[in-house]
Design a protein around this motif. Structure first.
Motif, PDB file in Angstrom:
ATOM      1  N   TYR A 188      -8.213 -25.600  35.749  1.00 36.09           N
ATOM      2  CA  TYR A 188      -7.551 -26.639  35.041  1.00 36.09           C
ATOM      3  C   TYR A 188      -5.989 -26.778  35.789  1.00 36.09           C
ATOM      4  N   THR A 205      -9.993 -35.563  31.882  1.00 42.09           N
ATOM      5  CA  THR A 205     -10.277 -34.690  32.883  1.00 42.09           C
ATOM      6  C   THR A 205     -10.734 -33.315  32.205  1.00 42.09           C
ATOM      7  N   GLU A 254      -7.870 -45.806  22.360  1.00 38.98           N
ATOM      8  CA  GLU A 254      -8.275 -44.706  23.122  1.00 38.98           C
ATOM      9  C   GLU A 254      -8.590 -43.589  22.232  1.00 38.98           C
ATOM     10  N   ARG A 279      -2.052 -28.002  35.762  1.00 43.67           N
ATOM     11  CA  ARG A 279      -1.259 -28.885  34.966  1.00 43.67           C
ATOM     12  C   ARG A 279       0.314 -29.158  35.847  1.00 43.67           C
ATOM     13  N   ALA A 313      -7.186 -37.651  23.848  1.00 45.19           N
ATOM     14  CA  ALA A 313      -6.898 -37.358  25.059  1.00 45.19           C
ATOM     15  C   ALA A 313      -8.137 -37.666  26.132  1.00 45.19           C
ATOM     16  N   TYR A 335       3.824 -36.452  23.501  1.00 45.60           N
ATOM     17  CA  TYR A 335       2.461 -36.510  23.308  1.00 45.60           C
ATOM     18  C   TYR A 335       2.409 -36.531  21.422  1.00 45.60           C
ATOM     19  N   ARG A 382      -0.845 -41.613  40.359  1.00 45.53           N
ATOM     20  CA  ARG A 382      -0.224 -41.830  38.843  1.00 45.53           C
ATOM     21  C   ARG A 382       1.019 -41.239  38.435  1.00 45.53           C
ATOM     22  N   ASN A 406      -0.291 -38.928  19.820  1.00 40.61           N
ATOM     23  CA  ASN A 406      -1.576 -38.424  19.979  1.00 40.61           C
ATOM     24  C   ASN A 406      -1.964 -36.921  19.233  1.00 40.61           C
ATOM     25  N   GLY A 426      -7.165 -43.840  32.884  1.00 40.88           N
ATOM     26  CA  GLY A 426      -7.607 -42.404  33.086  1.00 40.88           C
ATOM     27  C   GLY A 426      -8.384 -42.264  34.476  1.00 40.88           C
ATOM     28  N   ILE A 427      -8.037 -41.250  35.007  1.00 43.37           N
ATOM     29  CA  ILE A 427      -8.742 -40.949  36.288  1.00 43.37           C
ATOM     30  C   ILE A 427     -10.433 -40.653  36.292  1.00 43.37           C
ATOM     31  N   THR A 428     -10.572 -39.981  35.412  1.00 45.15           N
ATOM     32  CA  THR A 428     -12.079 -39.802  35.113  1.00 45.15           C
ATOM     33  C   THR A 428     -12.642 -41.478  34.745  1.00 45.15           C
ATOM     34  N   LYS A 431       1.866 -41.191  31.728  1.00 45.65           N
ATOM     35  CA  LYS A 431       1.402 -40.036  31.242  1.00 45.65           C
ATOM     36  C   LYS A 431       2.813 -39.065  31.119  1.00 45.65           C
TER      37      LYS A 431
HETATM   38  N1  PXG Z   1      -5.960 -40.725  27.471  1.00 44.78           N
HETATM   39  C1  PXG Z   1      -5.187 -39.988  26.986  1.00 44.78           C
HETATM   40  C2  PXG Z   1      -4.205 -40.202  26.126  1.00 44.78           C
HETATM   41  C3  PXG Z   1      -5.037 -38.698  27.857  1.00 44.78           C
HETATM   42  O1  PXG Z   1      -4.149 -37.744  27.434  1.00 44.78           O
HETATM   43  C4  PXG Z   1      -6.923 -39.449  28.828  1.00 44.78           C
HETATM   44  C5  PXG Z   1      -7.021 -40.616  28.298  1.00 44.78           C
HETATM   45  C6  PXG Z   1      -8.141 -39.183  30.280  1.00 44.78           C
HETATM   46  O2  PXG Z   1      -7.340 -39.382  31.352  1.00 44.78           O
HETATM   47  P1  PXG Z   1      -7.816 -38.637  32.683  1.00 44.78           P
HETATM   48  O3  PXG Z   1      -6.975 -39.018  33.756  1.00 44.78           O
HETATM   49  O4  PXG Z   1      -7.812 -37.056  32.309  1.00 44.78           O
HETATM   50  O5  PXG Z   1      -9.627 -38.947  32.759  1.00 44.78           O
HETATM   51  C7  PXG Z   1      -6.006 -38.461  28.870  1.00 44.78           C
HETATM   52  C8  PXG Z   1      -5.994 -37.263  29.644  1.00 44.78           C
HETATM   53  C9  PXG Z   1      -4.593 -31.477  27.934  1.00 44.78           C
HETATM   54  C10 PXG Z   1      -4.884 -32.755  28.717  1.00 44.78           C
HETATM   55  O6  PXG Z   1      -3.974 -30.587  28.594  1.00 44.78           O
HETATM   56  C11 PXG Z   1      -4.956 -33.970  28.498  1.00 44.78           C
HETATM   57  C12 PXG Z   1      -5.526 -34.737  29.212  1.00 44.78           C
HETATM   58  C13 PXG Z   1      -6.239 -34.580  30.431  1.00 44.78           C
HETATM   59  C14 PXG Z   1      -6.218 -33.311  30.893  1.00 44.78           C
HETATM   60  C15 PXG Z   1      -5.844 -32.134  30.054  1.00 44.78           C
HETATM   61  O7  PXG Z   1      -4.600 -31.781  26.764  1.00 44.78           O
HETATM   62  N2  PXG Z   1      -5.566 -36.157  28.912  1.00 44.78           N
END
Ligand code: PXG
Length: 288
Positions: free
Chosen positions: A86, A246, A182, A88, A185, A153, A50, A156, A208-210, A149
Protein backbone atom coordinates in the motif's frame (compact mmCIF):
# COMPACT_ATOMS: atom_id res chain seq x y z
CA UNK A 1 11.60 0.80 6.34
CA UNK A 2 12.70 3.77 4.23
CA UNK A 3 10.36 6.67 3.60
CA UNK A 4 10.77 9.32 0.90
CA UNK A 5 10.67 12.77 2.49
CA UNK A 6 11.42 16.01 0.66
CA UNK A 7 14.15 14.83 -1.64
CA UNK A 8 15.66 11.79 0.11
CA UNK A 9 14.87 8.32 1.38
CA UNK A 10 15.26 8.32 5.15
CA UNK A 11 14.76 5.73 7.84
CA UNK A 12 11.19 5.48 9.21
CA UNK A 13 12.48 6.82 12.57
CA UNK A 14 13.81 9.94 10.78
CA UNK A 15 10.69 10.53 8.69
CA UNK A 16 9.29 13.47 10.64
CA UNK A 17 7.46 16.63 9.64
CA UNK A 18 7.26 19.96 11.45
CA UNK A 19 4.48 20.74 13.96
CA UNK A 20 4.12 23.94 11.91
CA UNK A 21 3.21 21.98 8.77
CA UNK A 22 -0.21 23.17 7.64
CA UNK A 23 -1.02 19.60 6.62
CA UNK A 24 -1.05 18.84 10.33
CA UNK A 25 -2.35 22.19 11.62
CA UNK A 26 -5.24 22.53 9.16
CA UNK A 27 -5.44 19.33 7.12
CA UNK A 28 -4.22 21.48 4.24
CA UNK A 29 -2.88 18.98 1.75
CA UNK A 30 -3.72 16.16 -0.60
CA UNK A 31 -2.87 12.49 -0.93
CA UNK A 32 -3.20 9.29 -2.90
CA UNK A 33 -3.56 5.72 -1.68
CA UNK A 34 -2.10 3.39 -4.30
CA UNK A 35 -1.59 -0.39 -4.57
CA UNK A 36 1.39 -2.41 -5.69
CA UNK A 37 0.38 -5.87 -6.94
CA UNK A 38 3.08 -8.42 -7.62
CA UNK A 39 5.57 -5.72 -8.59
CA UNK A 40 3.09 -3.65 -10.64
CA UNK A 41 1.69 -0.34 -9.44
CA UNK A 42 -1.99 -0.24 -10.35
CA UNK A 43 -3.07 2.77 -12.41
CA UNK A 44 -0.18 4.93 -11.20
CA UNK A 45 -0.68 7.51 -13.91
CA UNK A 46 -4.37 7.91 -13.02
CA UNK A 47 -3.45 8.35 -9.35
CA UNK A 48 -0.85 10.99 -10.22
CA UNK A 49 -3.30 12.76 -12.49
CA UNK A 50 -5.90 12.85 -9.69
CA UNK A 51 -3.21 14.17 -7.33
CA UNK A 52 -2.37 16.92 -9.81
CA UNK A 53 -6.05 17.90 -10.11
CA UNK A 54 -6.42 17.88 -6.30
CA UNK A 55 -3.36 20.15 -6.10
CA UNK A 56 -4.70 22.46 -8.78
CA UNK A 57 -8.06 22.69 -7.00
CA UNK A 58 -6.45 23.87 -3.75
CA UNK A 59 -3.88 26.07 -5.54
CA UNK A 60 -0.97 23.97 -4.31
CA UNK A 61 1.96 23.63 -6.61
CA UNK A 62 3.61 20.22 -6.40
CA UNK A 63 7.39 20.77 -6.53
CA UNK A 64 7.92 17.59 -8.62
CA UNK A 65 6.96 16.54 -12.12
CA UNK A 66 4.73 13.55 -12.80
CA UNK A 67 7.79 11.58 -13.98
CA UNK A 68 9.67 12.42 -10.77
CA UNK A 69 6.70 11.43 -8.61
CA UNK A 70 6.33 8.23 -10.58
CA UNK A 71 10.04 7.36 -10.17
CA UNK A 72 9.95 8.12 -6.43
CA UNK A 73 6.84 5.97 -5.98
CA UNK A 74 8.52 3.03 -7.76
CA UNK A 75 11.72 3.53 -5.77
CA UNK A 76 9.77 3.58 -2.48
CA UNK A 77 8.61 0.04 -3.31
CA UNK A 78 12.00 -1.19 -4.58
CA UNK A 79 14.04 0.20 -1.68
CA UNK A 80 11.76 -1.62 0.78
CA UNK A 81 11.82 -4.88 -1.22
CA UNK A 82 8.07 -4.86 -1.59
CA UNK A 83 6.12 -6.87 -4.16
CA UNK A 84 2.65 -6.17 -2.76
CA UNK A 85 2.10 -2.95 -0.88
CA UNK A 86 0.00 0.00 0.00
CA UNK A 87 1.59 3.29 -1.06
CA UNK A 88 0.67 6.59 0.54
CA UNK A 89 1.76 9.65 -1.41
CA UNK A 90 1.17 12.91 0.45
CA UNK A 91 1.74 16.55 -0.47
CA UNK A 92 1.04 19.05 2.30
CA UNK A 93 1.03 22.83 2.18
CA UNK A 94 4.27 22.64 4.17
CA UNK A 95 5.50 24.44 7.27
CA UNK A 96 4.50 28.07 7.84
CA UNK A 97 3.45 30.54 10.49
CA UNK A 98 0.24 29.99 12.40
CA UNK A 99 -2.85 31.15 10.54
CA UNK A 100 -4.90 29.56 7.79
CA UNK A 101 -3.35 31.45 4.90
CA UNK A 102 -1.61 29.02 2.56
CA UNK A 103 0.71 31.79 1.33
CA UNK A 104 2.40 31.57 4.76
CA UNK A 105 3.89 28.29 3.59
CA UNK A 106 6.73 28.71 1.08
CA UNK A 107 7.56 25.03 0.52
CA UNK A 108 5.19 22.05 0.25
CA UNK A 109 6.14 18.85 2.07
CA UNK A 110 6.19 15.69 -0.04
CA UNK A 111 6.42 12.20 1.38
CA UNK A 112 5.85 8.68 0.12
CA UNK A 113 5.33 5.68 2.40
CA UNK A 114 5.23 2.16 0.95
CA UNK A 115 4.04 -0.36 3.50
CA UNK A 116 2.25 -3.67 3.91
CA UNK A 117 -1.50 -3.59 3.53
CA UNK A 118 -4.27 -4.55 5.93
CA UNK A 119 -7.14 -6.07 3.97
CA UNK A 120 -10.74 -6.88 4.86
CA UNK A 121 -10.95 -10.47 6.16
CA UNK A 122 -11.63 -13.04 3.39
CA UNK A 123 -14.98 -14.03 4.97
CA UNK A 124 -16.45 -10.70 3.86
CA UNK A 125 -15.49 -11.37 0.23
CA UNK A 126 -17.08 -14.84 0.58
CA UNK A 127 -20.23 -13.81 2.46
CA UNK A 128 -20.58 -10.07 1.87
CA UNK A 129 -20.41 -7.10 4.19
CA UNK A 130 -23.26 -5.87 6.36
CA UNK A 131 -23.12 -2.08 6.23
CA UNK A 132 -25.19 0.73 7.72
CA UNK A 133 -26.37 4.20 6.79
CA UNK A 134 -24.91 6.72 9.23
CA UNK A 135 -26.43 10.03 10.41
CA UNK A 136 -23.35 12.06 9.42
CA UNK A 137 -23.94 13.52 5.96
CA UNK A 138 -21.28 13.82 3.25
CA UNK A 139 -20.09 17.41 2.87
CA UNK A 140 -21.59 18.69 -0.37
CA UNK A 141 -19.47 19.47 -3.46
CA UNK A 142 -20.40 23.15 -3.12
CA UNK A 143 -18.61 23.22 0.27
CA UNK A 144 -15.74 20.85 -0.44
CA UNK A 145 -15.59 19.11 -3.82
CA UNK A 146 -15.50 15.36 -3.20
CA UNK A 147 -13.20 15.04 -6.21
CA UNK A 148 -10.38 16.58 -4.16
CA UNK A 149 -8.60 13.81 -2.25
CA UNK A 150 -7.66 16.10 0.60
CA UNK A 151 -6.18 15.47 4.03
CA UNK A 152 -9.49 16.64 5.55
CA UNK A 153 -11.04 13.27 6.43
CA UNK A 154 -12.95 14.24 9.59
CA UNK A 155 -16.27 14.05 7.75
CA UNK A 156 -15.53 10.44 6.80
CA UNK A 157 -13.95 9.65 10.18
CA UNK A 158 -17.13 10.74 12.01
CA UNK A 159 -19.04 8.38 9.74
CA UNK A 160 -16.51 5.59 10.35
CA UNK A 161 -16.92 5.99 14.12
CA UNK A 162 -20.71 5.80 13.75
CA UNK A 163 -20.38 2.69 11.59
CA UNK A 164 -18.29 1.01 14.30
CA UNK A 165 -20.81 2.00 16.97
CA UNK A 166 -23.46 0.24 14.89
CA UNK A 167 -21.16 -2.79 14.56
CA UNK A 168 -20.36 -2.30 10.85
CA UNK A 169 -17.06 -2.01 8.99
CA UNK A 170 -18.30 0.45 6.37
CA UNK A 171 -21.08 2.99 6.11
CA UNK A 172 -23.20 4.59 3.44
CA UNK A 173 -22.93 8.37 3.64
CA UNK A 174 -25.87 10.31 2.24
CA UNK A 175 -25.44 13.85 0.98
CA UNK A 176 -27.37 16.83 2.35
CA UNK A 177 -30.26 16.05 -0.04
CA UNK A 178 -30.49 12.46 1.17
CA UNK A 179 -29.00 10.85 -1.96
CA UNK A 180 -26.29 8.24 -1.62
CA UNK A 181 -22.86 9.88 -1.87
CA UNK A 182 -20.38 7.08 -1.15
CA UNK A 183 -18.91 5.12 1.76
CA UNK A 184 -16.24 6.40 4.17
CA UNK A 185 -13.39 5.14 1.96
CA UNK A 186 -15.16 3.30 -0.86
CA UNK A 187 -17.47 3.99 -3.78
CA UNK A 188 -20.87 2.28 -3.98
CA UNK A 189 -22.22 0.25 -6.91
CA UNK A 190 -25.51 -1.58 -7.29
CA UNK A 191 -26.80 -3.97 -9.93
CA UNK A 192 -30.46 -3.63 -10.87
CA UNK A 193 -32.03 -5.75 -13.62
CA UNK A 194 -28.60 -6.41 -15.09
CA UNK A 195 -27.55 -2.75 -15.16
CA UNK A 196 -24.57 -1.58 -13.11
CA UNK A 197 -25.11 1.77 -11.40
CA UNK A 198 -22.93 4.10 -9.36
CA UNK A 199 -23.24 7.62 -7.99
CA UNK A 200 -21.65 10.65 -9.71
CA UNK A 201 -19.20 13.07 -8.09
CA UNK A 202 -21.94 15.72 -8.21
CA UNK A 203 -23.67 13.74 -5.43
CA UNK A 204 -20.53 13.72 -3.27
CA UNK A 205 -18.57 10.72 -4.54
CA UNK A 206 -14.82 10.66 -4.99
CA UNK A 207 -13.94 9.67 -8.55
CA UNK A 208 -12.30 6.49 -7.32
CA UNK A 209 -9.54 4.88 -9.34
CA UNK A 210 -11.02 1.46 -8.60
CA UNK A 211 -14.45 2.81 -9.60
CA UNK A 212 -12.92 3.87 -12.94
CA UNK A 213 -11.38 0.43 -13.42
CA UNK A 214 -14.74 -1.25 -12.72
CA UNK A 215 -16.50 0.97 -15.26
CA UNK A 216 -13.87 -0.05 -17.85
CA UNK A 217 -14.34 -3.73 -16.92
CA UNK A 218 -18.13 -3.41 -17.25
CA UNK A 219 -17.63 -2.07 -20.79
CA UNK A 220 -15.30 -4.97 -21.63
CA UNK A 221 -17.73 -7.54 -20.24
CA UNK A 222 -20.72 -5.88 -21.97
CA UNK A 223 -22.42 -5.13 -18.67
CA UNK A 224 -24.66 -2.07 -19.16
CA UNK A 225 -23.51 0.79 -16.94
CA UNK A 226 -25.00 4.10 -15.83
CA UNK A 227 -23.76 6.83 -13.52
CA UNK A 228 -26.81 8.11 -11.69
CA UNK A 229 -28.06 9.43 -8.37
CA UNK A 230 -29.17 6.71 -5.99
CA UNK A 231 -31.34 6.64 -2.87
CA UNK A 232 -31.49 4.05 -0.11
CA UNK A 233 -34.61 2.70 -1.87
CA UNK A 234 -32.42 1.80 -4.86
CA UNK A 235 -30.10 -0.18 -2.57
CA UNK A 236 -33.02 -1.88 -0.77
CA UNK A 237 -34.40 -3.00 -4.12
CA UNK A 238 -31.06 -3.78 -5.81
CA UNK A 239 -30.22 -7.30 -6.94
CA UNK A 240 -26.58 -6.81 -5.94
CA UNK A 241 -24.45 -4.23 -4.19
CA UNK A 242 -20.70 -3.89 -3.88
CA UNK A 243 -18.11 -1.36 -2.81
CA UNK A 244 -14.88 -0.42 -4.57
CA UNK A 245 -11.70 1.12 -3.26
CA UNK A 246 -7.94 0.81 -3.35
CA UNK A 247 -7.99 -1.05 -0.03
CA UNK A 248 -11.20 -3.04 -0.48
CA UNK A 249 -10.84 -3.76 -4.25
CA UNK A 250 -14.37 -5.06 -4.94
CA UNK A 251 -16.28 -6.22 -1.88
CA UNK A 252 -19.85 -7.52 -1.92
CA UNK A 253 -22.48 -5.96 0.35
CA UNK A 254 -25.34 -8.24 1.38
CA UNK A 255 -27.06 -6.16 4.06
CA UNK A 256 -27.86 -2.49 4.58
CA UNK A 257 -29.20 -1.41 7.97
CA UNK A 258 -30.16 -5.01 8.73
CA UNK A 259 -32.12 -5.40 5.46
CA UNK A 260 -31.06 -8.18 3.13
CA UNK A 261 -29.97 -7.05 -0.35
CA UNK A 262 -30.95 -9.31 -3.27
CA UNK A 263 -30.56 -12.98 -2.34
CA UNK A 264 -28.46 -12.14 0.71
CA UNK A 265 -25.42 -13.72 -0.98
CA UNK A 266 -22.68 -12.02 -3.05
CA UNK A 267 -24.11 -11.60 -6.56
CA UNK A 268 -23.01 -13.09 -9.88
CA UNK A 269 -22.14 -9.81 -11.55
CA UNK A 270 -20.18 -8.77 -8.45
CA UNK A 271 -18.22 -12.04 -8.67
CA UNK A 272 -17.55 -11.56 -12.41
CA UNK A 273 -16.36 -8.00 -11.89
CA UNK A 274 -14.16 -8.96 -8.92
CA UNK A 275 -12.58 -11.80 -10.91
CA UNK A 276 -11.86 -9.51 -13.86
CA UNK A 277 -10.45 -6.86 -11.52
CA UNK A 278 -8.10 -9.32 -9.79
CA UNK A 279 -6.87 -10.54 -13.20
CA UNK A 280 -6.34 -7.00 -14.41
CA UNK A 281 -4.26 -5.86 -11.43
CA UNK A 282 -1.73 -8.66 -12.05
CA UNK A 283 -1.13 -7.79 -15.68
CA UNK A 284 -1.82 -4.07 -15.87
CA UNK A 285 0.23 -1.40 -14.23
CA UNK A 286 3.63 0.20 -13.93
CA UNK A 287 6.46 -2.30 -13.35
CA UNK A 288 8.58 -0.98 -10.48
N1 PXG B 1 -14.25 7.44 -1.51
C1 PXG B 1 -13.43 7.91 -0.54
C2 PXG B 1 -13.93 8.95 0.38
C3 PXG B 1 -12.14 7.41 -0.43
O1 PXG B 1 -11.33 7.87 0.52
C4 PXG B 1 -12.58 5.94 -2.31
C5 PXG B 1 -13.85 6.49 -2.38
C6 PXG B 1 -12.17 4.94 -3.33
O2 PXG B 1 -11.23 5.51 -4.23
P1 PXG B 1 -10.05 4.67 -4.90
O3 PXG B 1 -9.32 5.66 -5.72
O4 PXG B 1 -9.19 4.13 -3.78
O5 PXG B 1 -10.67 3.60 -5.70
C7 PXG B 1 -11.70 6.41 -1.33
C8 PXG B 1 -10.32 5.86 -1.22
C9 PXG B 1 -6.80 4.70 3.62
C10 PXG B 1 -7.18 4.67 2.20
O6 PXG B 1 -5.60 4.76 3.91
C11 PXG B 1 -8.33 5.30 1.77
C12 PXG B 1 -8.67 5.24 0.45
C13 PXG B 1 -7.87 4.58 -0.45
C14 PXG B 1 -6.73 3.96 -0.01
C15 PXG B 1 -6.37 4.00 1.33
O7 PXG B 1 -7.68 4.66 4.48
N2 PXG B 1 -9.81 5.86 0.07
Amino acid sequence: MKVYLDGAFVDKSEAKVSVFDHGLLYGDGIFEGIRLYDGNIFRLDEHLERLEYSAKAILLSIPLTRKELSDITCEACRINNLKDAYIRLVVTRGPGDLGLAPWLCPKPTVFVIADKIALYPQEHYDNGLAIVTVPTRRIGPASLPSTIKSLNYLNNILAKIEAKQFGALEAIMLNEQGFVAECTADNVFIVHKGVLLTTPSSQGALEGITRGAIIAIAQELNIPFKETSLTRYDIWCADECFLTGTGAEVIPVTKLDGRVIGTGRPGQITAKVLEAFRKRVRIEGTRI
